[in-house]
Write an enzyme that holds these catalytic residues in place. Sequence first.
Site, PDB file in Angstrom:
ATOM      1  N   SER A   1       0.819  -1.214   0.000  1.00  0.00           N
ATOM      2  CA  SER A   1       0.000   0.000   0.000  1.00  0.00           C
ATOM      3  C   SER A   1       0.852   1.262   0.000  1.00  0.00           C
ATOM      4  CB  SER A   1      -0.895  -0.006   1.240  1.00  0.00           C
ATOM      5  OG  SER A   1      -1.558   1.230   1.401  1.00  0.00           O
TER       6      SER A   1
ATOM      7  N   THR B   1      -5.749   2.572  -7.160  1.00  0.00           N
ATOM      8  CA  THR B   1      -7.029   2.549  -6.460  1.00  0.00           C
ATOM      9  C   THR B   1      -7.877   3.728  -6.920  1.00  0.00           C
ATOM     10  OG1 THR B   1      -6.177   1.388  -4.528  1.00  0.00           O
ATOM     11  CG2 THR B   1      -8.139   2.721  -4.193  1.00  0.00           C
TER      12      THR B   1
ATOM     13  N   LYS C   1      -8.024  -0.840  -9.547  1.00  0.00           N
ATOM     14  CA  LYS C   1      -8.702  -1.434  -8.396  1.00  0.00           C
ATOM     15  C   LYS C   1      -9.892  -0.573  -8.000  1.00  0.00           C
ATOM     16  CE  LYS C   1      -7.731  -2.711  -3.563  1.00  0.00           C
ATOM     17  NZ  LYS C   1      -8.603  -1.743  -2.870  1.00  0.00           N
TER      18      LYS C   1
ATOM     19  N   HIS D   1     -13.421  -1.716  -1.715  1.00  0.00           N
ATOM     20  CA  HIS D   1     -12.572  -1.210  -0.632  1.00  0.00           C
ATOM     21  C   HIS D   1     -12.963  -1.841   0.703  1.00  0.00           C
ATOM     22  CE1 HIS D   1      -9.451   2.011  -0.595  1.00  0.00           C
ATOM     23  NE2 HIS D   1      -9.569   1.867   0.715  1.00  0.00           N
TER      24      HIS D   1
END
Length: 348
Positions: free
Chosen positions: A106, A156, A219, A243
């Site tokens: 991340s 993301t 994503k 998420h």
Amino acid sequence: MAMVCLSDFEAYAKKYLPKIAWDYFAAGADDCNTRDENILAYKRIHFRPRMLRDVSMMDIRTKILGTEISFPVGIAPTGFHQLAWPDGEKSTARAAKAMNTCYIASTYSTCTLEEISAAAPGGLRWFQLYIHRNRATSQQLVQRAEALGFQALVLTTDVPYTGKRRDDIRNGFCLPPHMKLKNLERDFEVCKMSLLDPSVTWNDIYWLQSLTHLPIIIKGILTKEDAELAVRHGVQGIIVSNHGGRQLDEGPATIDALVEVVEAVRGRVEVYLDGGIRKGSDVLKALALGAKCVFIGRPTLWGLAYKGEEGLRDVLRILQDEFRLSMALAGCARVSEIGRHLVQFSKL
């Protein structure tokens, strides 16, 4: 107590983690309906097992973006692993390498990309990116990840703003003073994540492509319309994700959204899924509905909270064993035999 299934690790983590850390990891948005639906949706899918299929020799390996992994479960990007275990993301990287699977690190790691890379040299790692208002920060992260040997970029897309997570607000959640967001140039208060850029559009995919030779995976896709746009913009993969139910509540469970995304892309890019995976049979259902691989989020953190790298290896090993058993009992000896014929949805 013997740790037999993933819910055992969940119970341990809930008992022993500080409440503020547990609440942060467990949080969903608003009423947490989407978070809970991610898990409940699997219960509406049933198997159509085949018999007398010779499952004496099992092969559960698969490939993602051309790289072989030991079984189709990887580690989804989650933030702040040091809240679960002192070594944080370094332990996560080691466990992923030991189990020969993929770890998506991340942006909001409590270890640097360099520390993560050094902890498990040669491991399969992808890097998850948020695009920040300061584009130079995002650009530098992409270039660092590529230079360190990360093998894909995972953008993301579902956080133009942070969802409303009530317990975090009640707790006044912030990282403890000794923890830092190591990959960002400047520290900032996590409870005020205002550095995210809400103006990001599909055109920014082209900007990312101009920065890197790495394949780009999107994503946060939940609809056929966005899946088609992702393919049109030249991405190499899609992670169907909400998420973990932490953004827009009342959205679809990821296993439900998977079907229309897979149909929309028609095999042109690989499709993955995260959200709600708690058993090896869940993995089998996701693959039957078209996922190439699934990624686990909260169970990663539970494993770390239990025994760090060893605990996460235990979580992955349990999923691996359960997946192999589910495959065999359903009549599949290898991953290539898994298909839509294997499942049916409950009739209302």
